[in-house]
Design a protein around this motif. Structure first.
Motif, PDB file in Angstrom:
ATOM      1  N   ASP A  54      46.781  40.486  37.660  1.00  0.00           N
ATOM      2  CA  ASP A  54      48.095  40.445  38.302  1.00  0.00           C
ATOM      3  C   ASP A  54      48.802  39.117  38.017  1.00  0.00           C
ATOM      4  OD1 ASP A  54      47.767  43.011  39.304  1.00  0.00           O
ATOM      5  OD2 ASP A  54      46.783  42.304  41.126  1.00  0.00           O
ATOM      6  N   PRO A  55      50.070  39.002  38.419  1.00  0.00           N
ATOM      7  CA  PRO A  55      50.822  37.761  38.155  1.00  0.00           C
ATOM      8  C   PRO A  55      50.136  36.540  38.755  1.00  0.00           C
ATOM      9  CG  PRO A  55      52.291  39.480  38.949  1.00  0.00           C
ATOM     10  CD  PRO A  55      50.896  40.006  39.094  1.00  0.00           C
ATOM     11  N   LYS A  56      50.295  35.426  38.055  1.00  0.00           N
ATOM     12  CA  LYS A  56      49.709  34.161  38.494  1.00  0.00           C
ATOM     13  C   LYS A  56      50.808  33.116  38.657  1.00  0.00           C
ATOM     14  CE  LYS A  56      46.448  34.603  35.109  1.00  0.00           C
ATOM     15  NZ  LYS A  56      46.594  35.997  34.877  1.00  0.00           N
ATOM     16  N   PRO A  92      46.310  33.558  41.413  1.00  0.00           N
ATOM     17  CA  PRO A  92      46.969  34.839  41.677  1.00  0.00           C
ATOM     18  C   PRO A  92      48.055  34.733  42.749  1.00  0.00           C
ATOM     19  CG  PRO A  92      44.578  35.086  41.653  1.00  0.00           C
ATOM     20  CD  PRO A  92      44.860  33.619  41.627  1.00  0.00           C
ATOM     21  N   VAL A  93      49.234  35.282  42.443  1.00  0.00           N
ATOM     22  CA  VAL A  93      50.291  35.384  43.443  1.00  0.00           C
ATOM     23  C   VAL A  93      49.769  36.292  44.559  1.00  0.00           C
ATOM     24  CG1 VAL A  93      52.600  36.311  43.886  1.00  0.00           C
ATOM     25  CG2 VAL A  93      52.154  35.002  41.798  1.00  0.00           C
ATOM     26  N   GLY A  94      49.982  35.896  45.796  1.00  0.00           N
ATOM     27  CA  GLY A  94      49.517  36.658  46.945  1.00  0.00           C
ATOM     28  C   GLY A  94      48.146  36.234  47.456  1.00  0.00           C
ATOM     29  N   MET A  95      47.469  35.341  46.734  1.00  0.00           N
ATOM     30  CA  MET A  95      46.142  34.895  47.153  1.00  0.00           C
ATOM     31  C   MET A  95      46.252  34.107  48.458  1.00  0.00           C
ATOM     32  SD  MET A  95      43.176  32.844  45.080  1.00  0.00           S
ATOM     33  CE  MET A  95      43.939  31.235  45.110  1.00  0.00           C
ATOM     34  N   GLN A  96      45.394  34.425  49.409  1.00  0.00           N
ATOM     35  CA  GLN A  96      45.350  33.696  50.674  1.00  0.00           C
ATOM     36  C   GLN A  96      44.359  32.549  50.533  1.00  0.00           C
ATOM     37  OE1 GLN A  96      44.444  36.748  53.540  1.00  0.00           O
ATOM     38  NE2 GLN A  96      46.608  37.238  53.776  1.00  0.00           N
ATOM     39  N   CYS A  97      44.798  31.366  50.951  1.00  0.00           N
ATOM     40  CA  CYS A  97      43.978  30.184  50.729  1.00  0.00           C
ATOM     41  C   CYS A  97      44.370  29.071  51.700  1.00  0.00           C
ATOM     42  CB  CYS A  97      44.154  29.691  49.292  1.00  0.00           C
ATOM     43  SG  CYS A  97      45.839  29.170  48.911  1.00  0.00           S
TER      44      CYS A  97
END
Length: 147
Positions: A54-56, A92-97
């Motif tokens: 997916d997009p990064k 990754p776009v949307g990654m929770q961190c």
């Protein structure tokens, strides 16, 4: 990701799992070196998400004035427990961190932890009003609670 120690014996290199390791920030060739020991945490390289389909995005961190060359930003992802990385590379776009600013303050560690969901061209601002100051054990306790 597991940390390893390189052991040379009889002109052969063998990699053995490490029981503990140091995350070293701002290492210089002089005594101005800070060592942050984080037992129980692994490490991953900035290319960890290279093959992610997916997009990064990149991460731009704005740190408090005067700390640009005397601090480090770490990323702790929610889907990889007990593993830290730096914010170099693409994620990754949307990654929770959690994005974690760490520096030294009068012989102690100073840190700011911000929970994030990464967006395209992600930018984060760290402000001193959000900082905590303590010993290495205090910092480790704070990030251990995030997992």
């Amino acid at each position: 990701m597991q940390a390893f120690n390189g052991i040379i014996s009889n002109n052969a290199l063998t990699w053995e799992p490490a029981n503990n390791w140091d995350v070293v920030t701002n290492t210089q060739l002089n005594p101005n070196k800070y060592v942050l020991t984080i037992p129980g945490f692994g490490w991953y390289n900035c290319d960890k998400f290279f093959n992610y389909p997916d997009p990064k995005t990149t991460i731009t961190a704005n740190v408090p004035a005067g700390y640009g060359s005397a601090s480090q930003i770490f990323i702790l992802t929610k889907n990889i427990p007990n593993a830290l990385g730096t914010t170099y590379g693409k994620f990754p776009v949307g990654m929770q961190c959690y994005l974690i600013f760490v520096t030294e303050n009068n012989g102690n560690f100073m840190w700011i932890i911000k929970e994030q969901t990464l967006t395209a061209n992600h930018t984060i601002y760290f402000e001193l009003k959000d900082a905590k100051v303590g010993k290495n054990a205090d910092f480790v306790s704070n990030i251990t609670q995030l997992n």
